[in-house]
Every structure is written in structure tokens, then in C-alpha cells.
Scaffold this motif. Structure first.
Motif, PDB file in Angstrom:
ATOM      1  N   LEU A 159       0.832  -1.213   0.000  1.00 25.46           N
ATOM      2  CA  LEU A 159       0.000   0.000   0.000  1.00 25.46           C
ATOM      3  C   LEU A 159       0.863   1.259   0.000  1.00 25.46           C
ATOM      4  O   LEU A 159       0.538   2.259  -0.658  1.00 25.46           O
ATOM      5  CB  LEU A 159      -0.926  -0.008   1.218  1.00 25.46           C
ATOM      6  CG  LEU A 159      -2.024  -1.078   1.227  1.00 25.46           C
ATOM      7  CD1 LEU A 159      -2.819  -1.007   2.526  1.00 25.46           C
ATOM      8  CD2 LEU A 159      -2.955  -0.927   0.028  1.00 25.46           C
ATOM      9  N   LYS A 160       1.956   1.210   0.736  1.00 26.11           N
ATOM     10  CA  LYS A 160       2.854   2.366   0.805  1.00 26.11           C
ATOM     11  C   LYS A 160       3.444   2.662  -0.570  1.00 26.11           C
ATOM     12  O   LYS A 160       3.538   3.835  -0.982  1.00 26.11           O
ATOM     13  CB  LYS A 160       3.970   2.100   1.821  1.00 26.11           C
ATOM     14  CG  LYS A 160       4.893   3.286   2.045  1.00 26.11           C
ATOM     15  CD  LYS A 160       5.922   2.965   3.123  1.00 26.11           C
ATOM     16  CE  LYS A 160       6.850   4.158   3.326  1.00 26.11           C
ATOM     17  NZ  LYS A 160       7.903   3.866   4.362  1.00 26.11           N
ATOM     18  N   ASP A 161       3.837   1.613  -1.313  1.00 27.91           N
ATOM     19  CA  ASP A 161       4.418   1.792  -2.649  1.00 27.91           C
ATOM     20  C   ASP A 161       3.431   2.458  -3.591  1.00 27.91           C
ATOM     21  O   ASP A 161       3.824   3.181  -4.514  1.00 27.91           O
ATOM     22  CB  ASP A 161       4.827   0.440  -3.235  1.00 27.91           C
ATOM     23  CG  ASP A 161       6.060  -0.134  -2.561  1.00 27.91           C
ATOM     24  OD1 ASP A 161       6.740   0.624  -1.827  1.00 27.91           O
ATOM     25  OD2 ASP A 161       6.331  -1.344  -2.740  1.00 27.91           O
ATOM     26  N   ARG A 162       2.134   2.221  -3.377  1.00 22.10           N
ATOM     27  CA  ARG A 162       1.110   2.786  -4.259  1.00 22.10           C
ATOM     28  C   ARG A 162       0.486   4.059  -3.691  1.00 22.10           C
ATOM     29  O   ARG A 162      -0.445   4.606  -4.268  1.00 22.10           O
ATOM     30  CB  ARG A 162       0.020   1.735  -4.527  1.00 22.10           C
ATOM     31  CG  ARG A 162       0.458   0.714  -5.566  1.00 22.10           C
ATOM     32  CD  ARG A 162      -0.319  -0.565  -5.476  1.00 22.10           C
ATOM     33  NE  ARG A 162       0.075  -1.501  -6.529  1.00 22.10           N
ATOM     34  CZ  ARG A 162       1.236  -2.155  -6.564  1.00 22.10           C
ATOM     35  NH1 ARG A 162       2.105  -1.971  -5.582  1.00 22.10           N
ATOM     36  NH2 ARG A 162       1.531  -2.975  -7.563  1.00 22.10           N
ATOM     37  N   GLY A 163       0.954   4.475  -2.533  1.00 26.22           N
ATOM     38  CA  GLY A 163       0.430   5.694  -1.934  1.00 26.22           C
ATOM     39  C   GLY A 163      -1.037   5.580  -1.566  1.00 26.22           C
ATOM     40  O   GLY A 163      -1.783   6.577  -1.593  1.00 26.22           O
ATOM     41  N   GLN A 164      -1.467   4.357  -1.218  1.00 27.55           N
ATOM     42  CA  GLN A 164      -2.876   4.119  -0.918  1.00 27.55           C
ATOM     43  C   GLN A 164      -3.118   4.120   0.593  1.00 27.55           C
ATOM     44  O   GLN A 164      -2.487   3.379   1.334  1.00 27.55           O
ATOM     45  CB  GLN A 164      -3.328   2.776  -1.492  1.00 27.55           C
ATOM     46  CG  GLN A 164      -4.750   2.387  -1.142  1.00 27.55           C
ATOM     47  CD  GLN A 164      -5.781   3.368  -1.658  1.00 27.55           C
ATOM     48  OE1 GLN A 164      -5.832   3.623  -2.867  1.00 27.55           O
ATOM     49  NE2 GLN A 164      -6.580   3.943  -0.783  1.00 27.55           N
ATOM     50  N   SER A 165      -4.035   4.957   1.037  1.00 25.84           N
ATOM     51  CA  SER A 165      -4.385   5.011   2.460  1.00 25.84           C
ATOM     52  C   SER A 165      -5.388   3.923   2.814  1.00 25.84           C
ATOM     53  O   SER A 165      -5.936   3.256   1.935  1.00 25.84           O
ATOM     54  CB  SER A 165      -4.969   6.384   2.798  1.00 25.84           C
ATOM     55  OG  SER A 165      -6.170   6.592   2.063  1.00 25.84           O
ATOM     56  N   HIS A 166      -5.646   3.765   4.102  1.00 27.79           N
ATOM     57  CA  HIS A 166      -6.642   2.807   4.594  1.00 27.79           C
ATOM     58  C   HIS A 166      -7.122   3.300   5.950  1.00 27.79           C
ATOM     59  O   HIS A 166      -6.556   4.247   6.513  1.00 27.79           O
ATOM     60  CB  HIS A 166      -6.046   1.403   4.697  1.00 27.79           C
ATOM     61  CG  HIS A 166      -4.850   1.318   5.611  1.00 27.79           C
ATOM     62  ND1 HIS A 166      -4.950   1.121   6.966  1.00 27.79           N
ATOM     63  CD2 HIS A 166      -3.521   1.447   5.340  1.00 27.79           C
ATOM     64  CE1 HIS A 166      -3.750   1.105   7.499  1.00 27.79           C
ATOM     65  NE2 HIS A 166      -2.859   1.310   6.548  1.00 27.79           N
TER      66      HIS A 166
END
Length: 431
Positions: A159-166
Motif C-alpha cells: 500500500l505504501k508503494d502505491r500511496g494508498q491510504s486505509h
């Protein structure tokens, strides 16, 4: 797990695991030839935080162009109503909703390697066989777990590599739930022993699932050969683990809970005959290598005690005894006369004192004709007589003990021989 043309419903909570799963499936959907939907279940446990999670999931799916469904359920109220824990009720309601939305489709859940180890440890702590300790199955019905071998650290990195939050569920930070205590305390202690315990558990649990799969396959084979309805014939030819798996399936299909001890008892029953109460009026009944699940309505225990008289005497409703003294020089002549009925023949002169006819009493023993040892009547009944025929069985005794046991035989000391001239013929008549 998937084939071209499948529609996959992704269970989406908004947490790191399910968001990563959604992104993976979205990135691979063209290559795999699948259609993708998302489903969020709002458990309404955390107030505004629960609603925040639902909004996050809706906005994420809107941005990705993924069809989004959401459902609310009252976990707290339902748990109170059915008397179960919040954790257990939430899972039950969630899977009910999952099932409703995924008919004819695949349901993808975001269980990962950490979840799998936690489940195995939880099952081990509660008491489980190989199936439970093997953890979460990769496929169960239409449910698939595509990231079951991926660790939580790998998911966060993805998720960090894709800049995706959760979003983060605040209840996951508490020790109020059993699984959280395993996650926060037991696994960190295991990591002190082996820093790669999550990674190594993937291979361990995979091996256990393979071994469990083999046992399940052998159980399938045993069931197909031995099972007819609610009974098994020929199970004794199989190893104990297969016998117990077959019995466990029978109990599960009838919504009867069981434990390791209960399966041990059932397996022992299969080998020695008898009956075992497993739920209300349901019994496992074993006879001569066959075991079946059957309902036995409780009936009043029949009890009788009285002197034996010549002729026909009614003992209790539906049962009489016929007794006759016959002078004869040949046993075969008497047997020929009574060949069309069930009867017992004793040497009248070998009987000591008055004869009593009665039902069984505790501690009954008999030395049967042709044997040089005395047997427990209870053991003989368990070996020879179906449980439904045991109530009201009749016995004859003289002043020295039992001389006849119905359905079993006569005592050796009263058996006719070549010197017998006076015979006692006994027959029990049941309507």
C-alpha cells in the motif's frame, strides 16, 4: 481460485488487508478475465467511526470504478438477543450478508498469513484436531482467500508503494477480543524466538492443510463405501483417524456439537458395541461393526419379578411366558415339536428349588452352556442384543442363580444331556 468469466465480490472493510486485496484484484481483473465488485458490512459497533469506514470504502470504489454494495447490521443488539459474544455475532452476521451477495459468484476475503497463524493458535488453545490447527482453508465453497500466504508487513509495504491510504478499526487496538490478545502478546513472544515466525508458519500451515486434505480425501472414500443414510457399515476396516472423521461428519450434518473426547467415545463404541447419547433423544448405536445415529424416545424401564408357573402366564403388557414340563427320552423329539417357535430347554431335575422369572438386576452373571467361565450379563447384552430390544428382557433364576437369559441362552449347569428324562420347555411370547 478463479477462472475467466467469474464475478468476484471482494469483502471490503477499509482496513489495510482488504484495501490491498481490492487493489490487487482490480489490477489483475483484465488479465484474469473477471468482473469485480466490493461489499462493505457496517457492524454499527463504533458509531461515527463505523460510518467513516463505510464512506471511505464507497469513495475508494467510486474512484476505481468498482461496483460498491454496503449493508448495516445491529451486532450489539443481536449478540444480546442470541446470547453470543460481539466478536462471534459480528462474524456470523457478516458471513450471512456475504453469502446473500455472492450467490453464483466468488467471494474474496482478505485473510493473510498473520490471520492464519492467529487462527491456528486460537484453535490450538480452544482444543482442536488437525483440521483446526491447519488454519484457514484457501478455498471453502465459493469463498477464496487470495492473499492468505502474504504477511501483514508485505501488505503495508504494498500500500505504501502505491500511496494508498486505509482506515484503522479502533477495536483492533484493544485486548477485549481473544484474537487481539494473540496478535498483541503471543505472536510477539514467538517472534522473539524466531523473527520470521509469520513467514515460516506459511509453509508449516500449508503442509498441515495438505495432510488434512489427504485425510479428508480418504474420509470421502470411506463414506462412499460405508455410509448409508445415518449409518456406517465396515468402518472398522479403516484407521481410527478416518473412523472418527466419518463420525464427526455425521454429527456435524445433524448440528450435533462434538469434542475430541466425544469422538474417542464414539470410536470405542464402534469397536465394542453399545449406545452413546449425543444430543437429547439422539444416540449413536453400535452393533457388530455397524454404527448409526438414531432417535430413541425415552420409555419407562420395564420391571418384573414373580414365580414361574406351568402353562401360560402374563408378565406385563405385551409379554407372557409359556412353561411346560415334558417327560421324554430324547431331546431331539422335543426340539422337533417346538421347531417353529423360539424356546429354551433345560433339565428339569437340575433346577434347584423354586424358579423365579424376572427382568435384569444389577450384577447378573451366567455361565452359559458349553462354556467354562462365567460372564457378565450386561456384557453379553451389549455384545448380542440391539439397544431397542433390551428393555424388558427376561431371566429365570433358581436358588443357586441365573439359569436362563432371554436372547442369550441357558446356564451350563441346567443344560440337558444324554441322561435327561424330564425337560423344562420355556418360551417367551411377545405381541
Amino acid at each position: 481460485m478463479l477462472k475467466q468469466g467469474d464475478t468476484v465480490v471482494c469483502g471490503l472493510s477499509g482496513g489495510a488487508d482488504s484495501v490491498a486485496l481490492l487493489l490487487v484484484l482490480d489490477e489483475l481483473k483484465e488479465k484474469l478475465g473477471i468482473r469485480l465488485e466490493a461489499l462493505h458490512v457496517n457492524h454499527c459497533i463504533r458509531g461515527e467511526e463505523s460510518d467513516r469506514d463505510e464512506r471511505f470504502c464507497s469513495e475508494l470504489c467510486s474512484r476505481l470504478g468498482i461496483t460498491f454494495h454496503s449493508e448495516k447490521c445491529d451486532v450489539t443488539g443481536t449478540a444480546r438477543e442470541i446470547g453470543r459474544s460481539t466478536e462471534e455475532t459480528a462474524r456470523m452476521l457478516r458471513y450471512d450478508i456475504f453469502s446473500a451477495y455472492s450467490k453464483g459468484k466468488k467471494l474474496a476475503t482478505a485473510h493473510n498469513a498473520n490471520d492464519n497463524l492467529e487462527t491456528a493458535l486460537l484453535n490450538l488453545a480452544r482444543g482442536s484436531g488437525l483440521k483446526g490447527i491447519a488454519g484457514i482453508p484457501c478455498i471453502r465453497g465459493n469463498i477464496i482467500r487470495p492473499i492468505l500466504t502474504v504477511t501483514r508487513d508485505e501488505i503495508v509495504s504494498f500500500l505504501k508503494d502505491r500511496g494508498q491510504s486505509h482506515v484503522t478499526d479502533s477495536t483492533n487496538l484493544s485486548d477485549d477480543y481473544t484474537r487481539n490478545r494473540i496478535r498483541h502478546h503471543i505472536i510477539p513472544l514467538m517472534q522473539e524466538i524466531n523473527g520470521s515466525v509469520i513467514e515460516t508458519s506459511v509453509n508449516t500451515l500449508s503442509a498441515l492443510r495438505e495432510e488434512n486434505s489427504l485425510i479428508e480425501s480418504l474420509t470421502d472414500e470411506a463414506c462412499s463405501k460405508c455410509r448409508s443414510g445415518s449409518s456406517f457399515t465396515g468402518l472398522t476396516e479403516y484407521p481410527p483417524v478416518i473412523r472418527k472423521r466419518c463420525i464427526a461428519r455425521l454429527l456435524s450434518e445433524n448440528n450435533i456439537p462434538y469434542s475430541f473426547k466425544r469422538l474417542e467415545e464414539a470410536d470405542e463404541l464402534l469397536l465394542r458395541n453399545g449406545k452413546l447419547n449425543v444430543s437429547d433423544d439422539l444416540f449413536l448405536i453400535a452393533e457388530n461393526g455397524k454404527i448409526r445415529l438414531s432417535s430413541i424416545k425415552s420409555q419407562e424401564e420395564i420391571s418384573y419379578y414373580g414365580s414361574l408357573e406351568m402353562g401360560v402366564k402374563k408378565l406385563y403388557d405385551g409379554c407372557s411366558v409359556y412353561c411346560e414340563r415334558v417327560e421324554c427320552d430324547n431331546l431331539k423329539k422335543i426340539e422337533a415339536v417346538h421347531k417353529n417357535s423360539t424356546f429354551y430347554i433345560m433339565d428339569y431335575d437340575k433346577i434347584r428349588g423354586k424358579l423365579i422369572v424376572r427382568t435384569r438386576i444389577y450384577g447378573d452373571k451366567i455361565k452359559l452352556k458349553g462354556r467354562n467361565f462365567t460372564s457378565s450379563v450386561k456384557k453379553l447384552i451389549n455384545e448380542k442384543i440391539p439397544s431397542e430390544k433390551r428393555n424388558g428382557l427376561l431371566f429365570l433364576e433358581d436358588e443357586e442363580g441365573t439359569v436362563l437369559a432371554e436372547e442369550i441362552g441357558i446356564a451350563d449347569r441346567t443344560a440337558p444331556d444324554e441322561n435327561t428324562s424330564a425337560f423344562l420347555v420355556i418360551s417367551f411370547i411377545r405381541s
